[in-house]
Design a protein around this motif. Structure first.
Motif, PDB file in Angstrom:
ATOM      1  N   ALA A 172      14.052  13.537 -15.152  1.00 41.77           N
ATOM      2  CA  ALA A 172      14.635  13.895 -13.849  1.00 41.77           C
ATOM      3  C   ALA A 172      13.668  13.549 -12.726  1.00 41.77           C
ATOM      4  O   ALA A 172      14.063  13.021 -11.671  1.00 41.77           O
ATOM      5  CB  ALA A 172      14.955  15.391 -13.831  1.00 41.77           C
ATOM      6  N   TRP A 173      12.381  13.819 -12.958  1.00 38.13           N
ATOM      7  CA  TRP A 173      11.366  13.529 -11.923  1.00 38.13           C
ATOM      8  C   TRP A 173      11.292  12.024 -11.635  1.00 38.13           C
ATOM      9  O   TRP A 173      11.254  11.600 -10.487  1.00 38.13           O
ATOM     10  CB  TRP A 173       9.993  14.050 -12.377  1.00 38.13           C
ATOM     11  N   SER A 174      11.266  11.196 -12.707  1.00 33.61           N
ATOM     12  CA  SER A 174      11.139   9.748 -12.471  1.00 33.61           C
ATOM     13  C   SER A 174      12.391   9.180 -11.805  1.00 33.61           C
ATOM     14  O   SER A 174      12.300   8.306 -10.942  1.00 33.61           O
ATOM     15  CB  SER A 174      10.815   8.998 -13.766  1.00 33.61           C
ATOM     16  N   LEU A 175      13.587   9.716 -12.184  1.00 32.23           N
ATOM     17  CA  LEU A 175      14.817   9.249 -11.522  1.00 32.23           C
ATOM     18  C   LEU A 175      14.806   9.616 -10.037  1.00 32.23           C
ATOM     19  O   LEU A 175      15.088   8.790  -9.172  1.00 32.23           O
ATOM     20  CB  LEU A 175      16.055   9.854 -12.195  1.00 32.23           C
ATOM     21  N   GLY A 176      14.445  10.888  -9.769  1.00 27.14           N
ATOM     22  CA  GLY A 176      14.386  11.366  -8.385  1.00 27.14           C
ATOM     23  C   GLY A 176      13.378  10.568  -7.572  1.00 27.14           C
ATOM     24  O   GLY A 176      13.653  10.130  -6.448  1.00 27.14           O
ATOM     25  N   SER A 177      12.184  10.302  -8.157  1.00 29.99           N
ATOM     26  CA  SER A 177      11.134   9.551  -7.451  1.00 29.99           C
ATOM     27  C   SER A 177      11.596   8.137  -7.159  1.00 29.99           C
ATOM     28  O   SER A 177      11.331   7.595  -6.080  1.00 29.99           O
ATOM     29  CB  SER A 177       9.871   9.474  -8.309  1.00 29.99           C
ATOM     30  N   ALA A 185       0.839  -1.205   0.000  1.00 31.70           N
ATOM     31  CA  ALA A 185       0.000   0.000   0.000  1.00 31.70           C
ATOM     32  C   ALA A 185       0.872   1.252   0.000  1.00 31.70           C
ATOM     33  O   ALA A 185       0.586   2.230  -0.703  1.00 31.70           O
ATOM     34  CB  ALA A 185      -0.906  -0.021   1.230  1.00 31.70           C
ATOM     35  N   LEU A 186       1.955   1.217   0.787  1.00 29.94           N
ATOM     36  CA  LEU A 186       2.865   2.376   0.840  1.00 29.94           C
ATOM     37  C   LEU A 186       3.526   2.613  -0.516  1.00 29.94           C
ATOM     38  O   LEU A 186       3.665   3.755  -0.960  1.00 29.94           O
ATOM     39  CB  LEU A 186       3.941   2.145   1.911  1.00 29.94           C
ATOM     40  N   ALA A 187       3.936   1.518  -1.165  1.00 30.92           N
ATOM     41  CA  ALA A 187       4.579   1.649  -2.472  1.00 30.92           C
ATOM     42  C   ALA A 187       3.606   2.243  -3.481  1.00 30.92           C
ATOM     43  O   ALA A 187       3.950   3.175  -4.232  1.00 30.92           O
ATOM     44  CB  ALA A 187       5.065   0.281  -2.945  1.00 30.92           C
ATOM     45  N   ALA A 188       2.369   1.740  -3.472  1.00 35.64           N
ATOM     46  CA  ALA A 188       1.354   2.248  -4.400  1.00 35.64           C
ATOM     47  C   ALA A 188       1.073   3.724  -4.127  1.00 35.64           C
ATOM     48  O   ALA A 188       0.987   4.544  -5.051  1.00 35.64           O
ATOM     49  CB  ALA A 188       0.075   1.431  -4.259  1.00 35.64           C
ATOM     50  N   PHE A 189       0.985   4.062  -2.826  1.00 37.13           N
ATOM     51  CA  PHE A 189       0.741   5.451  -2.435  1.00 37.13           C
ATOM     52  C   PHE A 189       1.895   6.344  -2.890  1.00 37.13           C
ATOM     53  O   PHE A 189       1.698   7.445  -3.405  1.00 37.13           O
ATOM     54  CB  PHE A 189       0.558   5.529  -0.918  1.00 37.13           C
ATOM     55  N   GLY A 190       3.128   5.841  -2.702  1.00 37.61           N
ATOM     56  CA  GLY A 190       4.323   6.603  -3.076  1.00 37.61           C
ATOM     57  C   GLY A 190       4.326   6.926  -4.563  1.00 37.61           C
ATOM     58  O   GLY A 190       4.506   8.087  -4.961  1.00 37.61           O
ATOM     59  N   ALA A 195       1.025  12.320  -9.107  1.00 41.44           N
ATOM     60  CA  ALA A 195       0.085  13.425  -8.926  1.00 41.44           C
ATOM     61  C   ALA A 195       0.841  14.731  -8.662  1.00 41.44           C
ATOM     62  O   ALA A 195       0.512  15.793  -9.209  1.00 41.44           O
ATOM     63  CB  ALA A 195      -0.855  13.116  -7.767  1.00 41.44           C
ATOM     64  N   PHE A 196       1.885  14.620  -7.843  1.00 40.96           N
ATOM     65  CA  PHE A 196       2.656  15.799  -7.475  1.00 40.96           C
ATOM     66  C   PHE A 196       3.370  16.360  -8.705  1.00 40.96           C
ATOM     67  O   PHE A 196       3.525  17.575  -8.860  1.00 40.96           O
ATOM     68  CB  PHE A 196       3.677  15.433  -6.393  1.00 40.96           C
ATOM     69  N   TRP A 197       3.780  15.462  -9.588  1.00 42.13           N
ATOM     70  CA  TRP A 197       4.481  15.875 -10.810  1.00 42.13           C
ATOM     71  C   TRP A 197       3.554  16.734 -11.681  1.00 42.13           C
ATOM     72  O   TRP A 197       3.944  17.787 -12.174  1.00 42.13           O
ATOM     73  CB  TRP A 197       4.923  14.620 -11.578  1.00 42.13           C
ATOM     74  N   VAL A 198       2.313  16.295 -11.800  1.00 43.28           N
ATOM     75  CA  VAL A 198       1.324  17.042 -12.597  1.00 43.28           C
ATOM     76  C   VAL A 198       1.107  18.423 -11.988  1.00 43.28           C
ATOM     77  O   VAL A 198       1.127  19.456 -12.673  1.00 43.28           O
ATOM     78  CB  VAL A 198      -0.008  16.251 -12.688  1.00 43.28           C
TER      79      VAL A 198
END
Lengths: 156, 201
Positions: free
Chosen positions: A126-131, A90-95, A101-104
């Motif tokens: 950059a966003w996906s690497l950072g995430s 659940a935490l992974a899915a939430f993350g 969502a935050f990226w949008v």
């Protein structure tokens, strides 16, 4: 192998009651005329009798209660393990969902450009690497905490 | 007594208890443990030789049964399935432990013959008094696990050939040959032990 030898080889299984009716008849017929096999058959019968009358170790007092208590304990541990697995999932899915969502939101607020140290952090790559780095670090920390918890329970 | 216990189990399939277990009824496992505790414990004692280990394996057997209950095939014989779980746990335990032979001292540092003497029993009387069976039990304890297994399942549990094959997971012919070898080996050991004891006394 002659009849005497083959009958002799059958005698232990005869004592164990594992000969078929034809074999039993064969043994009986041969033993009628063979002193050696008759005596051997008697010896094997004594062994079979002894094996059926071995001293019986009886179950210790309270075995059932201790077993039941251990089953309940194991059941609780397994349920805890399932709960942790579900929680991690659940935490992974939430993350991942919140990251997306935050990226949008971040892109909408910054107009698609938010540069820090020469890197545009609302750029898709950059966003996906950072995430990914943040998600794996968080998962590793959670796994270590759960592992320590299990070690503590085992110790206790 | 063994025969009576076996007869009382005739017709018992465990279906009702299994159905109750699957529904999560906690009393179902208590009923099953109560029904099998003496036979299963005795089997494990014969297999591993140590009461404390037998108890641990006994408990593990029921835990394993609870884990596997969802995949139990109702067409299988419940008793054979239960004993097979216990047997596999015992074999795994024995594989991790170094085996001992008749001439090798055990953990106490004494050979089996000396252990019998140390127990303060008249060994010659014991040898002759076959009914008491202590000597026979000691000799069985020195046999390989696959031989102890077939002897106890056949003579103490009064299982049929097919059931023993299911518990041990081997063909019928293998059970027969193991039983044959086990009996021959037991007799050889008893005769050798008897001679040695006679000379000692």
């Amino acid at each position: 192998m002659n009849e005497h030898e083959s009958v002799r080889a059958m005698l232990p299984l005869g004592a164990a009651g594992l000969l078929d009716p034809d074999e039993v008849r064969r043994v009986e017929e041969h033993a009628r005329t063979c002193e050696l096999c008759r005596s051997d058959l008697e010896t094997w019968s004594v062994y079979a009798q002894g094996l059926r009358k071995l001293p019986q170790p009886s179950a210790p007092a309270g075995l059932m209660e201790r077993t039941r208590a251990r089953i309940i304990q194991e059941h609780a541990v397994a349920a805890g393990r399932r709960r942790h697995a579900w929680l991690l999932g659940a935490l992974a899915a939430f993350g991942w969902t919140s990251s997306l969502a935050f990226w949008v939101v971040a892109r909408a607020l910054t107009g698609g450009v938010f540069t820090v140290m020469g890197v545009n952090w609302v750029n898709g790559l950059a966003w996906s690497l950072g995430s990914t780095v943040v998600a794996w670090t968080t998962a590793a920390a959670a796994a270590m905490m759960l592992g320590r918890g299990r070690e503590m329970r085992r110790f206790l | 007594m063994i025969l009576a216990a076996t007869m009382s189990l005739e017709g018992f399939t465990g279906d009702r208890e299994i159905a109750r277990l699957r529904k999560g009824d906690p009393d179902a496992i208590t009923d099953l443990i109560g029904r099998y505790q003496h036979r299963l414990y005795r089997f494990l004692v014969r297999m591993v030789g140590d009461p404390a280990t037998a108890e641990d394996l006994f408990q593990q057997t029921w835990i394993r049964l609870m884990e596997k209950i969802g995949s139990y095939d109702a067409r299988r014989n419940f008793e054979a399935w239960l004993f097979a779980i216990a047997r596999n746990l015992a074999i795994d335990h024995l594989r991790r432990r170094r085996g001992i032979s008749l001439d090798e001292p055990d953990d106490s540092g004494r050979a089996p013959v000396e252990r019998l003497e140390a127990a303060g029993q008249d060994v010659l009387t014991q040898l002759l008094d076959f009914e008491r069976g202590a000597l026979l039990a000691a000799a069985i304890g020195e046999l390989p696990a696959i031989h102890r297994e077939v002897l106890t399942l056949r003579f103490e549990e009064d299982m049929k050939l097919e059931q023993i094959a299911e518990v041990a997971g081997v063909p019928l012919s293998t059970v027969k040959s193991r039983l044959h070898r086990a009996l021959e080996s037991l007799r050889t050991r008893i005769e050798a032990l008897g001679k040695g004891l006679y000379e000692r006394t």
